[in-house]
Design a protein around this motif. Sequence first.
Motif, PDB file in Angstrom:
ATOM      1  N   MET A   1       9.935  70.460  53.953  1.00  0.00           N
ATOM      2  CA  MET A   1      10.371  69.544  55.283  1.00  0.00           C
ATOM      3  C   MET A   1      11.372  68.695  54.817  1.00  0.00           C
ATOM      4  O   MET A   1      11.178  67.978  53.774  1.00  0.00           O
ATOM      5  CB  MET A   1       9.190  68.827  55.779  1.00  0.00           C
ATOM      6  CG  MET A   1       9.645  67.994  56.920  1.00  0.00           C
ATOM      7  SD  MET A   1       8.285  66.897  57.400  1.00  0.00           S
ATOM      8  CE  MET A   1       8.823  65.784  58.553  1.00  0.00           C
ATOM      9  N   GLU A   2      12.557  68.787  55.325  1.00  0.00           N
ATOM     10  CA  GLU A   2      13.766  67.735  54.865  1.00  0.00           C
ATOM     11  C   GLU A   2      13.235  66.377  54.961  1.00  0.00           C
ATOM     12  O   GLU A   2      12.646  65.892  55.744  1.00  0.00           O
ATOM     13  CB  GLU A   2      14.691  68.182  56.109  1.00  0.00           C
ATOM     14  CG  GLU A   2      15.958  67.369  55.786  1.00  0.00           C
ATOM     15  CD  GLU A   2      17.177  67.333  56.992  1.00  0.00           C
ATOM     16  OE1 GLU A   2      17.966  66.899  57.033  1.00  0.00           O
ATOM     17  OE2 GLU A   2      16.922  68.264  57.790  1.00  0.00           O
ATOM     18  N   LYS A   3      13.889  65.505  54.156  1.00  0.00           N
ATOM     19  CA  LYS A   3      13.609  64.120  53.970  1.00  0.00           C
ATOM     20  C   LYS A   3      14.769  63.418  54.647  1.00  0.00           C
ATOM     21  O   LYS A   3      16.072  63.412  54.047  1.00  0.00           O
ATOM     22  CB  LYS A   3      13.356  63.801  52.571  1.00  0.00           C
ATOM     23  CG  LYS A   3      12.026  63.987  52.043  1.00  0.00           C
ATOM     24  CD  LYS A   3      11.739  63.505  50.831  1.00  0.00           C
ATOM     25  CE  LYS A   3      10.067  63.889  50.463  1.00  0.00           C
ATOM     26  NZ  LYS A   3       9.832  63.199  49.381  1.00  0.00           N
ATOM     27  N   ARG A   4      14.435  62.822  55.750  1.00  0.00           N
ATOM     28  CA  ARG A   4      15.601  61.767  56.407  1.00  0.00           C
ATOM     29  C   ARG A   4      14.977  60.605  56.141  1.00  0.00           C
ATOM     30  O   ARG A   4      13.990  60.178  56.653  1.00  0.00           O
ATOM     31  CB  ARG A   4      15.894  62.173  57.719  1.00  0.00           C
ATOM     32  CG  ARG A   4      16.575  63.686  57.964  1.00  0.00           C
ATOM     33  CD  ARG A   4      18.118  63.338  57.432  1.00  0.00           C
ATOM     34  NE  ARG A   4      18.613  62.446  58.219  1.00  0.00           N
ATOM     35  CZ  ARG A   4      19.184  62.820  59.382  1.00  0.00           C
ATOM     36  NH1 ARG A   4      19.008  64.146  59.886  1.00  0.00           N
ATOM     37  NH2 ARG A   4      20.036  62.017  60.167  1.00  0.00           N
ATOM     38  N   SER A   5      16.001  59.368  56.063  1.00  0.00           N
ATOM     39  CA  SER A   5      15.233  58.056  55.789  1.00  0.00           C
ATOM     40  C   SER A   5      16.432  57.044  56.131  1.00  0.00           C
ATOM     41  O   SER A   5      17.552  57.287  56.211  1.00  0.00           O
ATOM     42  CB  SER A   5      14.590  57.601  54.481  1.00  0.00           C
ATOM     43  OG  SER A   5      15.882  57.935  53.665  1.00  0.00           O
TER      44      SER A   5
ATOM     45  N   TYR B   1      10.721  56.783  56.550  1.00  0.00           N
ATOM     46  CA  TYR B   1      10.970  58.068  56.642  1.00  0.00           C
ATOM     47  C   TYR B   1      11.251  58.405  57.996  1.00  0.00           C
ATOM     48  O   TYR B   1      10.194  57.997  58.889  1.00  0.00           O
ATOM     49  CB  TYR B   1       9.990  58.922  55.955  1.00  0.00           C
ATOM     50  CG  TYR B   1      10.121  58.948  54.288  1.00  0.00           C
ATOM     51  CD1 TYR B   1      11.350  59.583  53.944  1.00  0.00           C
ATOM     52  CD2 TYR B   1       9.044  58.382  53.542  1.00  0.00           C
ATOM     53  CE1 TYR B   1      11.416  59.796  52.534  1.00  0.00           C
ATOM     54  CE2 TYR B   1       9.407  58.563  52.094  1.00  0.00           C
ATOM     55  CZ  TYR B   1      10.360  59.220  51.639  1.00  0.00           C
ATOM     56  OH  TYR B   1      10.725  59.192  50.225  1.00  0.00           O
ATOM     57  N   LEU B   2      12.090  59.363  58.425  1.00  0.00           N
ATOM     58  CA  LEU B   2      12.450  59.645  60.037  1.00  0.00           C
ATOM     59  C   LEU B   2      12.138  61.341  60.261  1.00  0.00           C
ATOM     60  O   LEU B   2      12.211  62.015  59.174  1.00  0.00           O
ATOM     61  CB  LEU B   2      13.601  59.269  60.127  1.00  0.00           C
ATOM     62  CG  LEU B   2      14.257  57.867  60.020  1.00  0.00           C
ATOM     63  CD1 LEU B   2      15.739  57.727  60.018  1.00  0.00           C
ATOM     64  CD2 LEU B   2      13.724  57.107  60.822  1.00  0.00           C
ATOM     65  N   ASP B   3      11.477  61.519  61.224  1.00  0.00           N
ATOM     66  CA  ASP B   3      11.550  63.042  61.744  1.00  0.00           C
ATOM     67  C   ASP B   3      12.990  63.560  61.716  1.00  0.00           C
ATOM     68  O   ASP B   3      13.816  63.011  62.199  1.00  0.00           O
ATOM     69  CB  ASP B   3      11.070  63.204  63.098  1.00  0.00           C
ATOM     70  CG  ASP B   3      10.884  64.363  63.423  1.00  0.00           C
ATOM     71  OD1 ASP B   3      11.687  65.066  64.043  1.00  0.00           O
ATOM     72  OD2 ASP B   3       9.613  64.902  63.370  1.00  0.00           O
TER      73      ASP B   3
END
Length: 534
Positions: free
Chosen positions: A1-5, A23-25
């Motif tokens: 799962m890609e990590k966005r923050s 952390y963001l969806d």
Amino acid sequence: MEKRSEPYLRNLDFRGFVEGLTYLDPKSLQPLCHYFGGIPYALPPVGPFRFQKPRPLAACFRYGTRANPGRYTGGCGICPQPRDDPPPSVWEEDCLQSNIWIPVGEPPEGGWPVLFWIHGGFLQFGDANGSDLRLMLSETNCKVIVVEPAYRLNIFGFLASPELLDSSADFDNNAGFWDQRLALEWTWQNISYFGGNPSNITVGGYSAGSHSAFHQLAYDLGVPDEKSIVKRSIMLSNGPGMQPKSLDEAQVQFEELLQVLDIPLQAPPEEKLAKLRATDSDTLIKAIDGMKYHQFRGVTSGFVRHGLHREIDNGTFARQMKRRGIELIIGECSDEHFVYGTHRPPNSYESLFQRLQADYPLTACELLVKEYYPNKKLPSNCKTWEDAWGRIYADIQIHQLERGMVNALVRYGAGDLVHRYRIEWRVQACDEHWPKEWGVTHGTDMAIWFWGDGDRISKKEKIVIKRAFNANLAKFLKGEKMDWGTEKPLDLRVLKGDTTVAIEEDGRLANGVRIWELLKSVGATGSPSSSSKL
């Protein structure tokens, strides 16, 4: 799962300001959880402070200011360890920090429940940076703060010697366990600044982390009520083990280490300690690799009480758990031995006997090989000595002594506090990490307990996981009554291979209790003459 923050700033009151991550969806950009990586709970255990008890942060310690907040967006330091993953280039003895995961939103009255989670790795390797709790905290009812401490491992955390203990006020045994305790105390004192409830802390762990959770529970049961922290415990795929080696047996390992490092045995203790502190970490790790007694583990001294396992066997442990109402989740996977067999495996009866001595007291090793290999031949249920090693190690670390412990708890009236399980199913993503033929081996169930733990799980698998354990885990961590399903305290809640949940009697219980009794007969579970200290 890609990590966005995105950055996340938090005011810790008198402790100052810290910056972590939200952390963001990846698709909706909605927040999943907050994270702080590598927040110190103690001063660095380096230089002259190597092999000392951890030193707490000063009362006036501040992590940062509003204008210049402490930035904690990475992870904990990784203690030097006898394997190359992670590589030596990232090792650092300054590792006494914790990673903290926080749900989004307003905490409930009193604060979020807290799970103090101790990582595994045989007490020899591993780190606190491997978890991925984004989906557990955002998709399930397990809305808890998770604190994952790093602690000193192998020689750095568990070097023991009676001569050093007697001669040096700045040396202590079981430093790794003391690290965990200080991290737990730091959590108790500071978690409210992160939105947590210091009166609702569960101590848990996996593998050696589970073994550590046992020792943290045991220590906590021995302190006065006003200093007690633990409200409940989770022990996944490990148990109490044996009463650890004595200081005399630790001295044998210490002298072997000195010989490998060419430090004279006749040197004064102060000189030996000074030379060990002056030796670089890479040299120490390489020295361990060639030793007969290459496992540095806890010893019976200081943090670990004499007769600790005797307290389990005579009901002292159960009575104290009962008095404080401390509930316990404890259990196993069906095929633990496959992974265990890969950890420094032997290739003969003689080398297996020697391998056991690296972990356990000699008298216990003699009894075990006589019990398991009476004719010194490979048992019929084992294909190789590596297979035999995996099975006996899994028995002592998990299957048999866990059963001895829970049987004693039930015998002395604490059965209503014990919730046992067995897992016989694994998610498909496990195929990326473990051979299919290993089945439900050690570690495959972390995707169940931590909702994938970074691996992708399907909708159907989520339904299975929620029904089997996740819904109950959420209740347990909050302190609510679970629907565990067992009517008898020694029965097991079993996740079957076909994804159904069954309540079963424990067919291995009698054998586990028998091994417990055998080890007790040679003092491996506590000398009968030892008095309880609780």
